[in-house]
Every structure is written in C-alpha cells, then in structure tokens.
Design a protein around this motif. Structure first.
Motif, PDB file in Angstrom:
ATOM      1  N   THR A  47       0.796  -1.217   0.000  1.00 25.67           N
ATOM      2  CA  THR A  47       0.000   0.000   0.000  1.00 25.67           C
ATOM      3  C   THR A  47       0.834   1.275   0.000  1.00 25.67           C
ATOM      4  O   THR A  47       2.019   1.272   0.320  1.00 25.67           O
ATOM      5  CB  THR A  47      -0.913   0.027   1.232  1.00 25.67           C
ATOM      6  N   ALA A  49       0.611   5.391   1.511  1.00 25.31           N
ATOM      7  CA  ALA A  49      -0.094   6.204   2.512  1.00 25.31           C
ATOM      8  C   ALA A  49       0.359   7.651   2.481  1.00 25.31           C
ATOM      9  O   ALA A  49       0.186   8.393   3.437  1.00 25.31           O
ATOM     10  CB  ALA A  49       0.138   5.629   3.916  1.00 25.31           C
ATOM     11  N   ARG A  55      -4.298   6.743   0.102  1.00 23.94           N
ATOM     12  CA  ARG A  55      -4.867   5.838   1.110  1.00 23.94           C
ATOM     13  C   ARG A  55      -6.225   5.311   0.663  1.00 23.94           C
ATOM     14  O   ARG A  55      -6.541   4.127   0.856  1.00 23.94           O
ATOM     15  CB  ARG A  55      -4.972   6.555   2.455  1.00 23.94           C
ATOM     16  N   MET A  81       0.862   1.934   4.460  1.00 25.52           N
ATOM     17  CA  MET A  81      -0.305   1.983   5.336  1.00 25.52           C
ATOM     18  C   MET A  81      -0.136   1.042   6.513  1.00 25.52           C
ATOM     19  O   MET A  81      -0.531   1.355   7.641  1.00 25.52           O
ATOM     20  CB  MET A  81      -1.585   1.655   4.560  1.00 25.52           C
ATOM     21  N   TYR A  85      -0.268   2.736  10.113  1.00 27.43           N
ATOM     22  CA  TYR A  85      -1.489   2.568  10.883  1.00 27.43           C
ATOM     23  C   TYR A  85      -1.581   1.236  11.629  1.00 27.43           C
ATOM     24  O   TYR A  85      -2.342   1.120  12.581  1.00 27.43           O
ATOM     25  CB  TYR A  85      -2.708   2.750   9.975  1.00 27.43           C
TER      26      TYR A  85
END
Length: 445
Positions: A47, A49, A55, A81, A85
């Motif tokens: 991913t 971010a 995102r 990500m 997170y």
C-alpha cells in the motif's frame, strides 16, 4: 503442487522495489507467481499512505481483491499503510488475514488460525534489514530497474509524514547496491530514495560509505553504478542537496535527467513548508543545468493549496512554470496529514479554489510539454527499447513520463540511435537512423 502468490503494488517506485524484494523472498520460500489475483493462494497488497487519495486507493484495492480472491486464499496488507497505521488498519479491515509492515523481516510462517501466511517475525534490532533492502531480489524482467539505496528521511518538511513511519535516513553500503545492480542484469538503473542526494550522509562516520575529499557519497555511488550499466538515472533530488559536483556528473553523463523536488516557488510559502529555496534560486539552478547540457530533461512536482497559499503565491507559481519550461511537471492538491507541522496551520484553501488552481497549472504545463516534445521532431537520440514498440531516451523516466514509439522489430533491451519523426502530446514516434523511407512515410502520414 507449490503455493502461488500475487503482489499488487501501489504508490511510488520505492514501493515497487519493496515488492520486488518481497517476491524474491516468496520465491526463495518455494512459492510461484500466479497468473492472476483470483488464482493465487496468497494475495499481498503493498500500500501507499503518502496522501489521502493514495490511502483511499489502497483501501479500495484491498476490498476489491478481497472480493476476488479464491476460497481459502490469504490476503495480506503491507507497505506504508501497514507501517503507519498497523493495528488500527487491522481493526478497520477484518477481511484481511494479516497486516505486516516492512520494518521487520517478513517470511512465510503459520498464522494462529493454522493457515500458512505472511507474518512478521520478531528479531533483534541488529543488523538492520532496511525494510527489505538487503533481501534477495529476482532478476529484472525488463531492461531497466529501480534500485532503492536508502530508506527513511531526515528532512522535516511541513506536509510530509513519511519520517514518522519510515524513520530517519538509513543508507545502504555501496557494495550492497552494486551486488543488486549486477544481479538485476539491466541496461538502465534508476536510483531512488526519499532524499537521494543525501545518500550516505548517515553512514560516513563509520567508514561504511567512503567518499574522497571534495566529493560526496552520492557522487561516488553514481560513478560506481555507472561502471556496471549503460545508463544511470536519479529520481527525487532536493534542490538544497544538489551540489555542483552532482549537477556536472549528471549533466555530462548519458542520462542528463534532473528530477528536482521543488514543491513551490513563493518564498514565504516555501518557508511555511519548512523547505529551502524560492523561484529565483530554482530558475538560476535550471539555467545553469541547461547551460552545461542544453538537451537536459527536467521534471518537478508542486503542491497546490498548502495552508496559507494566496493568489499572489499561485501567480508566482504560474509565472515560474512559464519561465522554467520544464519537460515534465506534476501538480498535486495539499493533503492534511495527521501529525505533520502543516496539520496545525491556519489559512486553509477552499477545495474548489484548489481545483481551479490545479486545472490552470496543468493546462499550462500540458502546453509547455507539448511544445517541448514538438521541438524534438527531426532530432536524433539514443533510446533503450523496453518492450516491442516502446522505447525511452534520456528524457523519459520509466512509468512516469511519455514514451518513444519505435518499430516493433527493434531489438528489446538494446540501445538504438533513432530519429524523431512525430510528436503527439507527451509521446514521440521515431525510426532507426538509416531507415529514411520509414521516416518519410511516418512524416507524411
């Protein structure tokens, strides 16, 4: 029958390098690539971010792949990500089997549920893994490859959260970079890092990155890589780190391509971004590059709508874009990133006004890019053929800029001297020098 995998990569070239390292690790563990995500036993989403739009794309991709995966297949989320997170992302996406950042080594193991999957393994903090950078990587399937030479960043730009989850800059050794370059067996290497020109600064004190007096680690690295491949391209150069030595090294080499991270040109706004420079300094640097190498290609990116951006700031940027006449330029709307300096600033710019400013800048740059590409018709240049019918000269970075269309029988993976016969927006058409009949046919079409 061996298990299969599918890796979906989002975001920048640095993420692509991480994915290549990951696929090398999976292959070493006996997995084989699947023909599609639907046919894979293990689906990995790498991913991005960096901004809100990235995102949103990452989450949408994760959910789409969750719906498409085969029964019993495992879905793993990694990348920026996952780094940023972590547990929060895992709670928000119960459909995902694992969330694994790149901050620790990754291997195949057994999940608590008893299925095999991708899980982080607890290790001692030394030696550092540099987010997969020192792990094996398969040979490139293309005649070019990105090579990430450092992870993290020491800059404190007001809008960027990357240092908060990727950490401070950690440079690789020259030897490890060269080992990877040789293993890739490519004609062109594209060096990438969050702050590429600052490569090696974090390691000069321990003797692991050596640079003779009067030079810099990045210059030494470029020279070393240039001894291994035909073409070396550099992406993500901060203007404050661009030394005369590095400018001359790039300008006098076979790939005079300057990707300058400018972000804005209005001095008050640049200071508010916690960055260096202004439009006059940037134009001076660009003029100096072109005086040294008139055919140099230049690219940059700018943030539109940073808190406090006024109409005067916007007009300064428009004037700069017109004066600089960059070959390539990207414009992005400001994204409010939690934990950054800019997140607490006043002077928010209305979304509608940001959209108007973006449209105005993009229209201007499209015209400039088109004019600069039109001016190349009739010129000769050396191109590297990436795939049948698709090539690039020094002016085009892979997957970012336009392309040069060439005859499909031109040998892939080879360098060819061609003549540009036509331009259409960002793309060119060219034929091998000596093929006069073909060049005339293209011109008359």
């Amino acid at each position: 029958m061996p298990r299969t995998y599918w890796v979906e990569t989002l975001g920048c070239p640095k993420n692509q390098v991480d994915s290549d390292k990951l696929t090398g690790t999976l292959a070493a563990d006996g997995l084989v690539p699947a023909a599609s995500a639907e046919e894979a036993d293990l689906v990995v989403v790498n991913t991005c971010a960096f901004v809100e739009e990235a995102r949103e794309e990452s989450v949408a991709t994760i959910l789409a792949l969750e719906e498409r995966r085969a029964d019993g297949a495992e879905l793993v989320v990694t990348g920026c990500m996952a780094e940023r997170y972590g547990d929060e992302l895992a709670r928000a996406l119960p459909e995902v089997d694992a969330v694994a950042g790149f901050g620790v080594p990754v291997t195949l193991g057994r999940t608590p549920a008893g299925r095999r999957g991708l899980i982080p393994v607890s290790v001692e903090p030394a030696p550092p893994t540099l987010d997969l950078l020192n792990l094996p990587r398969p040979r490139s399937a293309r005649p070019w490859a990105y090579v990430k030479v450092a992870e993290g960043c020491d800059k404190a730009c007001g809008f960027c959260a990357i240092p908060s989850f990727r950490g401070p800059q950690r440079s690789r050794t020259v030897a490890s970079v060269l080992d990877e370059v040789r293993a890739l067996q490519v004609r062109e290497v594209v060096l990438v890092a969050q702050d590429l020109a600052a490569y090696g600064r974090d390691r000069t004190g321990d003797g692991r990155v050596e640079a003779p007096p009067g030079t810099t680690p990045i210059a030494e690295l470029v020279r070393a890589v240039a001894d291994e491949v035909d073409r070396v391209r550099l992406l993500y150069l901060y203007p404050s780190e661009l030394t005369e030595e590095l400018v001359e090294l790039i300008a006098t080499g076979p790939v005079p391509y300057f990707d300058l991270s400018l972000q804005h040109v209005s001095a008050p706004l640049v200071r508010r971004m916690r960055r260096w420079g202004d439009g006059d300094r940037f134009l001076g640097r660009i003029d100096g590059i072109r005086a040294l190498r008139p055919d140099a290609a230049l690219r940059s990116n700018f943030i539109v709508g940073y808190p406090g951006e006024t109409e005067e700031d916007h007009d300064r940027l428009l004037d700069f874009v017109e004066a600089a006449r960059l070959d390539w330029c990207g414009f992005f709307s400001y994204s409010d990133e939690e934990g950054t300096y800019a997140a607490g600033l006043d002077g928010r710019v209305d979304d509608g006004l940001v959209a108007e400013r973006l449209a105005e800048l993009r229209e201007l740059q499209d015209r400039i890019t088109g004019e600069r590409r039109d001016a190349l018709v009739g010129e000769r240049t050396v191109v590297l053929v990436d795939e049948p019918g698709v090539a690039r000269s020094h002016r085009e970075a892979p997957e970012i800029d336009g392309i040069v269309e060439v005859p499909e029988d031109l040998a892939v993976g080879e360098l060819h001297l061609v003549e540009v016969t036509a331009a259409a927006g960002p793309d060119l058409t060219a034929v091998p020098v000596g093929d006069r009949a073909a060049a005339g046919a293209v011109r008359s079409s």
